[in-house]
Design a protein around this motif. Structure first.
Motif, PDB file in Angstrom:
ATOM      1  N   LYS A   1     -35.792 -26.416  58.308  1.00  0.00           N
ATOM      2  CA  LYS A   1     -36.192 -25.466  59.348  1.00  0.00           C
ATOM      3  C   LYS A   1     -36.779 -26.163  60.593  1.00  0.00           C
ATOM      4  CE  LYS A   1     -35.613 -21.314  57.455  1.00  0.00           C
ATOM      5  NZ  LYS A   1     -34.321 -21.726  56.905  1.00  0.00           N
TER       6      LYS A   1
ATOM      7  N   TYR B   1     -36.947 -24.987  64.679  1.00  0.00           N
ATOM      8  CA  TYR B   1     -38.225 -24.553  65.223  1.00  0.00           C
ATOM      9  C   TYR B   1     -38.602 -25.373  66.454  1.00  0.00           C
ATOM     10  CZ  TYR B   1     -42.582 -22.085  64.973  1.00  0.00           C
ATOM     11  OH  TYR B   1     -43.621 -21.246  65.263  1.00  0.00           O
TER      12      TYR B   1
ATOM     13  N   PHE C   1     -42.351 -18.472  59.841  1.00  0.00           N
ATOM     14  CA  PHE C   1     -42.032 -19.702  59.118  1.00  0.00           C
ATOM     15  C   PHE C   1     -42.964 -19.876  57.918  1.00  0.00           C
ATOM     16  CE2 PHE C   1     -42.843 -24.182  58.250  1.00  0.00           C
ATOM     17  CZ  PHE C   1     -41.562 -24.601  57.942  1.00  0.00           C
TER      18      PHE C   1
ATOM     19  N   VAL D   1     -33.297 -25.842  46.447  1.00  0.00           N
ATOM     20  CA  VAL D   1     -33.567 -26.093  47.861  1.00  0.00           C
ATOM     21  C   VAL D   1     -33.364 -24.747  48.547  1.00  0.00           C
ATOM     22  CG1 VAL D   1     -32.718 -27.199  49.963  1.00  0.00           C
ATOM     23  CG2 VAL D   1     -32.881 -28.501  47.849  1.00  0.00           C
ATOM     24  N   VAL D   2     -34.392 -24.259  49.200  1.00  0.00           N
ATOM     25  CA  VAL D   2     -34.326 -22.925  49.825  1.00  0.00           C
ATOM     26  C   VAL D   2     -34.078 -23.076  51.322  1.00  0.00           C
ATOM     27  CG1 VAL D   2     -35.446 -20.688  50.069  1.00  0.00           C
ATOM     28  CG2 VAL D   2     -35.953 -22.124  48.076  1.00  0.00           C
ATOM     29  N   VAL D   3     -33.037 -22.418  51.810  1.00  0.00           N
ATOM     30  CA  VAL D   3     -32.668 -22.494  53.235  1.00  0.00           C
ATOM     31  C   VAL D   3     -32.820 -21.111  53.845  1.00  0.00           C
ATOM     32  CG1 VAL D   3     -30.791 -22.931  54.875  1.00  0.00           C
ATOM     33  CG2 VAL D   3     -31.103 -24.414  52.884  1.00  0.00           C
TER      34      VAL D   3
ATOM     35  N   ASP E   1     -39.637 -30.671  50.818  1.00  0.00           N
ATOM     36  CA  ASP E   1     -39.051 -31.708  51.671  1.00  0.00           C
ATOM     37  C   ASP E   1     -38.272 -32.703  50.800  1.00  0.00           C
ATOM     38  OD1 ASP E   1     -38.491 -33.830  53.396  1.00  0.00           O
ATOM     39  OD2 ASP E   1     -40.380 -33.624  54.489  1.00  0.00           O
TER      40      ASP E   1
ATOM     41  N   VAL F   1     -30.371 -22.487  47.568  1.00  0.00           N
ATOM     42  CA  VAL F   1     -30.571 -21.029  47.579  1.00  0.00           C
ATOM     43  C   VAL F   1     -30.881 -20.586  49.002  1.00  0.00           C
ATOM     44  CG1 VAL F   1     -32.047 -19.157  46.738  1.00  0.00           C
ATOM     45  CG2 VAL F   1     -31.456 -21.049  45.220  1.00  0.00           C
ATOM     46  N   PHE F   2     -30.242 -19.533  49.445  1.00  0.00           N
ATOM     47  CA  PHE F   2     -30.530 -18.996  50.769  1.00  0.00           C
ATOM     48  C   PHE F   2     -31.565 -17.883  50.655  1.00  0.00           C
ATOM     49  CE2 PHE F   2     -26.098 -20.543  51.142  1.00  0.00           C
ATOM     50  CZ  PHE F   2     -26.345 -21.562  52.045  1.00  0.00           C
TER      51      PHE F   2
ATOM     52  N   GLY G   1     -26.849 -26.123  44.100  1.00  0.00           N
ATOM     53  CA  GLY G   1     -28.202 -25.782  43.669  1.00  0.00           C
ATOM     54  C   GLY G   1     -29.085 -25.369  44.833  1.00  0.00           C
TER      55      GLY G   1
ATOM     56  N   MET H   1     -44.319 -18.709  64.297  1.00  0.00           N
ATOM     57  CA  MET H   1     -44.907 -19.634  63.309  1.00  0.00           C
ATOM     58  C   MET H   1     -45.270 -18.892  62.018  1.00  0.00           C
ATOM     59  SD  MET H   1     -45.447 -22.864  63.168  1.00  0.00           S
ATOM     60  CE  MET H   1     -46.307 -24.064  62.216  1.00  0.00           C
TER      61      MET H   1
ATOM     62  N   ASP I   1     -30.267 -28.619  57.021  1.00  0.00           N
ATOM     63  CA  ASP I   1     -30.719 -27.469  56.227  1.00  0.00           C
ATOM     64  C   ASP I   1     -32.229 -27.291  56.299  1.00  0.00           C
ATOM     65  OD1 ASP I   1     -28.470 -26.158  55.311  1.00  0.00           O
ATOM     66  OD2 ASP I   1     -28.153 -27.570  53.682  1.00  0.00           O
TER      67      ASP I   1
ATOM     68  N   PHE J   1     -41.904 -17.673  55.158  1.00  0.00           N
ATOM     69  CA  PHE J   1     -40.716 -18.236  54.505  1.00  0.00           C
ATOM     70  C   PHE J   1     -41.130 -19.356  53.555  1.00  0.00           C
ATOM     71  CE2 PHE J   1     -37.809 -21.863  54.459  1.00  0.00           C
ATOM     72  CZ  PHE J   1     -36.685 -21.299  53.885  1.00  0.00           C
TER      73      PHE J   1
ATOM     74  N   LEU K   1     -40.652 -19.590  44.754  1.00  0.00           N
ATOM     75  CA  LEU K   1     -39.351 -19.659  44.085  1.00  0.00           C
ATOM     76  C   LEU K   1     -39.169 -21.013  43.399  1.00  0.00           C
ATOM     77  CD1 LEU K   1     -36.665 -18.167  43.562  1.00  0.00           C
ATOM     78  CD2 LEU K   1     -35.813 -19.116  45.698  1.00  0.00           C
TER      79      LEU K   1
END
Lengths: 71, 167
Positions: free
Chosen positions: B108, B112, A4, A69-71, A43, B154-155, B152, A1, B106, A7, A14
């Motif tokens: 998380k 989880y 996460f 969007v951050v993955v 989200d 980002v990883f 658009g 956790m 995409d 992250f 960012l």
């Protein structure tokens, strides 16, 4: 956790840093609030729901607002 | 080759990718819940149409059992203060578990949740970076760059490192 949460912290930083705040502030409601929610929690689905737009249409605005969007 | 059920946000981004057709090198077919289709606007539907017309993608109707299970998952993630699970993701998870599909998302939260809930531990959950890695073994860095340009998206540096990419 904790991994996460770390992250999420990095992703939020960012989004905050990359976002075009001038563009966001110029948007009409509820788009402006939806974009701010997206910056805050990342989200996309929820933000699109708040905007009242389909996800792909809201995502076009998200790209113009330079919110990654951050993955 | 198998079937994967796609979440809205994954689909919206992947359909914008220049090499989107290459996903069929990994999966024979893509299942799209009607709930997900309903979240998409004109552009997304137009992009999805060729896949549906060629029967490489197919629609999954709203099924009460899946919806009830999706609500259970949403409630569980809330009660345990887990990362937020949206209803379409939860629906995809419920479908995947019952039908033996993989999940494409995409976000998380589903990954989880599958780690925590034993009855979901067998569900394979993949995001766009996982799919890119399966398609582009040696050219992953270039593919990641192209995906970022087109979507658009980002990883995270940590995730890229796990695939041997220093951003």
């Amino acid at each position: 956790m904790e991994k996460f949460r770390e992250f999420e912290r990095e992703a939020r930083e960012l989004r905050e840093k990359s976002a075009d705040w001038e563009f966001i502030e110029k948007q009409p409601e509820p788009i402006k609030t939806a974009l701010k929610v997206l910056v805050e929690n990342g989200d996309l689905w929820l933000a699109a729901k708040i905007s009242g737009l389909p996800v792909d249409e809201f995502d076009e605005i998200r790209i113009k607002a330079k919110i990654p969007v951050v993955v | 080759m198998s079937t994967a059920v796609a979440d809205t946000c994954f689909l919206v981004h992947w359909l914008r990718f220049r090499d989107r057709e290459r996903i069929f090198e990994v999966f024979e077919s893509i299942a799209v819940p009607v709930m997900v289709l309903d979240e998409m606007g004109a552009r997304g539907r137009v992009m999805l149409a060729p896949w549906l017309a060629s029967r490489r993608a197919f629609l999954i109707p709203r099924i009460n059992d899946y919806e009830v299970e999706a609500l259970r998952l949403v409630e569980f993630s809330r009660s345990q203060r887990l990362p937020t699970l949206d209803p379409p993701e939860a629906y995809c998870l419920a479908v995947a578990k019952r039908r033996g599909y993989a999940v494409l998302t995409d976000n998380k939260a589903p990954k989880y949740l599958a780690q925590i809930l034993k009855d979901y531990s067998g569900v394979k959950i993949l995001d766009s970076l996982d799919i890119l890695a399966l398609i582009y073994c040696d050219d992953l860095a270039e593919a990641v760059k192209a995906y970022k340009e087109d979507t658009g998206l980002v990883f995270s540096k940590t995730r890229l490192k796990t695939y041997g990419i220093d951003s």
